[in-house]
Scaffold this motif. Structure first.
Motif, short mmCIF file in Angstrom:
data_model
loop_
_atom_site.label_atom_id
_atom_site.label_comp_id
_atom_site.label_asym_id
_atom_site.label_seq_id
_atom_site.Cartn_x
_atom_site.Cartn_y
_atom_site.Cartn_z
N GLY A 52 0.79 -1.22 0.00
CA GLY A 52 0.00 0.00 0.00
C GLY A 52 0.83 1.27 0.00
O GLY A 52 0.27 2.37 0.07
N TYR A 53 2.15 1.16 -0.06
CA TYR A 53 3.02 2.33 -0.05
C TYR A 53 3.97 2.30 -1.24
O TYR A 53 4.31 1.24 -1.76
CB TYR A 53 3.83 2.39 1.25
CG TYR A 53 2.98 2.70 2.45
CD1 TYR A 53 2.81 4.02 2.87
CD2 TYR A 53 2.36 1.69 3.16
CE1 TYR A 53 2.03 4.31 3.97
CE2 TYR A 53 1.58 1.97 4.27
CZ TYR A 53 1.42 3.29 4.67
OH TYR A 53 0.65 3.58 5.75
N GLN A 54 4.40 3.47 -1.65
CA GLN A 54 5.36 3.63 -2.75
C GLN A 54 6.64 4.24 -2.19
O GLN A 54 6.60 5.29 -1.55
CB GLN A 54 4.77 4.56 -3.82
CG GLN A 54 5.71 4.93 -4.94
CD GLN A 54 5.84 3.81 -5.96
OE1 GLN A 54 4.89 3.08 -6.20
NE2 GLN A 54 7.01 3.70 -6.55
N LEU A 55 7.77 3.58 -2.41
CA LEU A 55 9.06 4.07 -1.94
C LEU A 55 9.83 4.68 -3.10
O LEU A 55 9.93 4.08 -4.17
CB LEU A 55 9.87 2.91 -1.35
CG LEU A 55 11.28 3.23 -0.89
CD1 LEU A 55 11.26 4.21 0.28
CD2 LEU A 55 12.01 1.94 -0.50
N SER A 56 10.34 5.89 -2.89
CA SER A 56 11.22 6.48 -3.90
C SER A 56 12.56 6.80 -3.24
O SER A 56 12.61 7.30 -2.12
CB SER A 56 10.60 7.74 -4.51
OG SER A 56 10.45 8.75 -3.55
N LEU A 57 13.62 6.44 -3.95
CA LEU A 57 14.98 6.65 -3.47
C LEU A 57 15.75 7.47 -4.49
O LEU A 57 15.59 7.27 -5.70
CB LEU A 57 15.69 5.30 -3.28
CG LEU A 57 15.03 4.31 -2.32
CD1 LEU A 57 15.70 2.95 -2.43
CD2 LEU A 57 15.11 4.82 -0.91
N SER A 58 16.57 8.38 -4.02
CA SER A 58 17.44 9.13 -4.91
C SER A 58 18.78 9.34 -4.21
O SER A 58 18.84 9.45 -2.99
CB SER A 58 16.82 10.47 -5.30
OG SER A 58 16.65 11.29 -4.16
N THR A 59 19.83 9.37 -5.01
CA THR A 59 21.16 9.56 -4.46
C THR A 59 21.90 10.60 -5.28
O THR A 59 21.84 10.59 -6.51
CB THR A 59 21.95 8.23 -4.47
OG1 THR A 59 21.25 7.28 -3.67
CG2 THR A 59 23.35 8.41 -3.92
#
Length: 125
Positions: free
Chosen positions: A79-86
């Motif tokens: 039910g959740y969306q994870l976004s990662l950036s580096t």
């Protein structure tokens, strides 16, 4: 110009300046360094250590909800969306619910074999 770097006076000056810029109470001297009371639910306190001590770190982190960190891929709960950036040594993460509302966020910097977490917060509805 001061050419000698002294950890304790530098930490004292930095924590005092940081609390002033954030409008927080003065840092409280502790045997390990300084504790800063933030007084907000998503981040109650911060700690500045003047010397690394595994016992102190363990005692401070035992009070937190923790998860094991390893090299496994980060996965969002159902039910959740994870976004990662580096960018360089800094990684940011955002967790959003099914409506796209921010549920949690965090930032980590990797330097000299140490991960420093900052600006980590859960959004409490």
């Amino acid at each position: 110009m001061n050419t000698a770097f002294e950890v304790v006076p530098t930490a004292a000056a930095w924590t005092k300046g940081w609390t002033l810029t954030r409008g927080k109470a003065a840092p409280v001297s502790q045997p390990y360094g300084y504790k800063i009371d933030l007084g907000v639910p998503e981040c109650l306190e911060r700690h500045a250590m003047v010397d690394y001590d595994t016992g102190v770190v363990r005692a401070l982190t035992d009070r937190l909800h923790t998860v094991a960190l390893d090299n496994a891929a980060a996965v969002a709960p159902d039910g959740y969306q994870l976004s990662l950036s580096t960018s360089g040594a800094v990684s940011d993460a955002e967790l959003r619910d099914v409506n796209g509302e921010l549920a949690a966020r965090g930032r980590v910097a990797h330097s000299d074999g140490v991960a420093t977490f900052d600006q980590t917060a859960a959004v409490i509805a």
